[in-house]
Design a protein around this motif. Structure first.
Motif, short mmCIF file in Angstrom:
data_model
loop_
_atom_site.label_atom_id
_atom_site.label_comp_id
_atom_site.label_asym_id
_atom_site.label_seq_id
_atom_site.Cartn_x
_atom_site.Cartn_y
_atom_site.Cartn_z
N LYS A 63 1.15 -1.22 0.14
CA LYS A 63 0.11 0.25 0.03
C LYS A 63 1.06 1.32 0.42
CE LYS A 63 -3.44 -0.15 -0.10
NZ LYS A 63 -4.92 -0.11 -0.78
N GLN A 64 2.08 1.28 0.21
CA GLN A 64 3.03 2.09 -0.31
C GLN A 64 4.06 1.66 -1.18
OE1 GLN A 64 3.10 5.04 1.36
NE2 GLN A 64 1.12 3.94 2.82
N ASP A 65 3.90 2.69 -1.97
CA ASP A 65 5.28 2.98 -3.19
C ASP A 65 6.85 2.38 -2.56
OD1 ASP A 65 3.82 3.73 -5.30
OD2 ASP A 65 4.30 6.06 -4.99
N LYS A 69 10.41 -2.11 -2.22
CA LYS A 69 11.92 -2.29 -1.74
C LYS A 69 11.87 -3.94 -1.28
CE LYS A 69 12.95 2.87 -1.02
NZ LYS A 69 13.15 3.67 -0.14
N VAL A 70 11.23 -4.05 -0.59
CA VAL A 70 11.21 -5.47 0.21
C VAL A 70 11.51 -6.67 -0.89
CG1 VAL A 70 10.26 -6.87 1.38
CG2 VAL A 70 9.88 -4.97 1.88
N TRP A 185 11.61 -7.07 11.39
CA TRP A 185 11.17 -6.79 9.94
C TRP A 185 10.58 -4.81 10.53
CZ3 TRP A 185 11.18 -8.26 5.26
CH2 TRP A 185 11.07 -9.84 5.19
N LEU A 186 10.51 -4.82 11.52
CA LEU A 186 10.35 -3.55 11.53
C LEU A 186 11.16 -2.18 11.41
CD1 LEU A 186 8.70 -0.96 13.15
CD2 LEU A 186 9.04 -2.15 15.04
N TYR A 192 13.39 1.71 4.61
CA TYR A 192 12.53 1.43 3.24
C TYR A 192 12.09 3.18 3.71
CZ TYR A 192 13.25 -3.23 3.76
OH TYR A 192 14.44 -4.97 2.38
N GLY A 193 11.16 3.31 4.41
CA GLY A 193 9.84 4.53 4.11
C GLY A 193 10.43 5.60 4.97
N ARG A 194 11.97 5.39 5.08
CA ARG A 194 12.10 7.03 5.71
C ARG A 194 12.13 7.70 4.92
NH1 ARG A 194 16.12 7.14 9.01
NH2 ARG A 194 16.85 4.59 9.46
N SER A 195 12.06 8.10 4.28
CA SER A 195 11.15 9.76 4.03
C SER A 195 10.67 9.88 3.81
CB SER A 195 11.55 9.77 2.08
OG SER A 195 11.01 8.48 1.24
N THR A 196 8.88 8.45 4.14
CA THR A 196 7.82 9.16 4.74
C THR A 196 7.55 9.36 6.03
OG1 THR A 196 7.39 7.90 2.69
CG2 THR A 196 5.25 8.43 4.19
N LEU A 197 8.21 7.77 6.69
CA LEU A 197 7.89 7.36 8.24
C LEU A 197 8.59 8.68 8.97
CD1 LEU A 197 7.82 4.09 8.35
CD2 LEU A 197 6.02 5.25 7.93
N LEU A 198 9.69 9.52 8.91
CA LEU A 198 10.77 10.28 9.49
C LEU A 198 10.36 11.93 9.08
CD1 LEU A 198 13.61 7.99 9.53
CD2 LEU A 198 11.72 8.59 11.28
N ARG A 199 9.12 11.92 8.40
CA ARG A 199 8.88 13.69 7.82
C ARG A 199 8.13 14.09 8.73
NH1 ARG A 199 3.95 10.50 6.15
NH2 ARG A 199 2.44 12.22 5.68
N THR A 200 7.83 15.23 9.06
CA THR A 200 6.97 15.74 10.01
C THR A 200 5.86 17.23 9.18
OG1 THR A 200 8.73 17.59 9.80
CG2 THR A 200 8.79 15.97 11.74
#
Length: 352
Positions: A63-65, A69-70, A185-186, A192-200
């Motif tokens: 569900k995320q681009d 990467k997985v 896995w977490l 993998y989603g650093r740019s999305t998950l770590l944004r503010t």
């Protein structure tokens, strides 16, 4: 999401960057729900949906681009996740007959939800994992990581507890998964989603009021991540009395919203200027402070004398048990506390 404490004596409080990450999976099986898949899996990282599976498509999909990467690291990842979901789908489907007998039920709508997961604090290294099962919105059974045994809060779950307690090998395997494999896995997903998950992202904050006698709602919408604090303050101190906190809710664009009500019936008109709504986002130094000012309060209230044609509103509220866009139902524990983050152990297909 775990509850956060509220203890502030001034308006600007430096917050540490977000360090607590969570991996959750919700496996939901339903019986008697028309026009909806009998089995749905939703996976989330830091409350962002990353995967989806349902019994109609029978395929686990990203569900995320960045979840694509997985595949580069594990070519068989999606086939393996699909197979595991098929196994769990079968296990939960056949469990309904057993559960209905124990609760002396026949027809009707029934829901089994398995919730598993882990949390990881990337600053302290502290981890946490758990595995819970609910039936028809109530706790049914949960795994105790410390003792590697099962907790049965209802008599109907005792036979399941005794059966699963005897399988020491499986319980050891589950503990290892929740405390090691799930965490691994977490960490991968967060990377993998650093740019999305770590944004503010900062929200827009509004003051809303239905009628002059209604509470004033401070509504913040569009923030990310969901590690926030929203509260009312007066004369530099947080207000606890006459305040109602709402839950953090998802927006369709992946951001979040939250509201907090202030009952102004007990506030003298001359004291309104002493009150402010404060929004704090983890990782952002400066707060968003909104003064309690009648001029900025939004309302659709109209004086009865100004109405030309009486309007009678008939509101039909439909309680949606499962929504296709999200695919899972979160139930509250009987004690009223919020559920921890959870992630499923795919290879475990317990039978009741």
């Amino acid at each position: 999401m775990p509850p956060f404490g509220f203890l502030f004596n001034f308006l600007f409080v430096p917050l540490n960057p977000t360090v607590l990450h969570s991996l959750k999976y919700f496996d939901t099986a339903s019986s008697g729900v028309p026009n909806f898949p009998e089995f749905v899996v939703v996976g989330l990282v830091d409350d962002v949906q990353i995967v989806h599976y349902d019994s109609n498509t029978q395929r686990m999909v990203p569900k995320q681009d960045w979840m694509e990467k997985v595949t580069a690291d594990d070519a068989g990842y999606w086939d393996g996740e699909t197979h595991a979901s098929l196994v769990n789908q079968h296990g939960l489907k056949v469990s309904f007959d057993s559960l209905k007998k124990r609760f002396n039920q026949t027809g009707g709508v029934h829901i089994v939800q398995k919730m598993y997961g882990c949390e990881w604090d990337d600053e302290t290294g502290v981890t946490y994992g758990f595995y819970q099962i609910g039936y028809d919105g109530e706790d049914f059974i949960a795994f105790d990581l410390r003792t590697k045994t099962w907790i049965a809060p209802t008599p109907q779950a005792l036979s399941t507890k005794h059966k699963w307690d005897r399988d020491a090998c499986q319980n050891e395997r589950l503990k290892n998964y929740l405390t090691w494999e799930c965490i691994d896995w977490l960490k991968k997903y967060v990377d993998y989603g650093r740019s999305t998950l770590l944004r503010t992202e900062l929200p827009s904050v509004s003051l809303l009021q239905k009628t002059p006698s209604s509470p004033v709602t401070c509504h913040a919408s569009g923030f990310y991540p969901n590690k926030i604090m929203l509260f009312w303050m007066s004369d530099g101190e947080e207000v606890h009395e006459d305040v109602d906190h709402g839950e953090i809710l998802h927006n369709h664009d992946g951001t979040f919203q939250k509201s907090v009500d202030l009952h102004v019936s007990s506030v003298k008109p001359e004291d309104w200027g002493n009150y402010s709504c404060v929004f704090q986002l983890s990782g952002v130094m400066e707060d968003i402070v909104t003064k309690l000012d009648p001029k900025v309060i939004k309302t659709n209230w109209v004086k009865p004398s100004d109405l030309i044609i009486p309007i009678v509103a008939a509101v039909a509220v439909i309680a949606v048990l499962l929504t296709a866009g999200i695919g899972f139902t979160v139930y509250k524990k009987k004690q009223g506390e919020e559920l921890k983050s959870i992630y499923p152990c795919h290879f475990l297909a317990f039978t009741f």
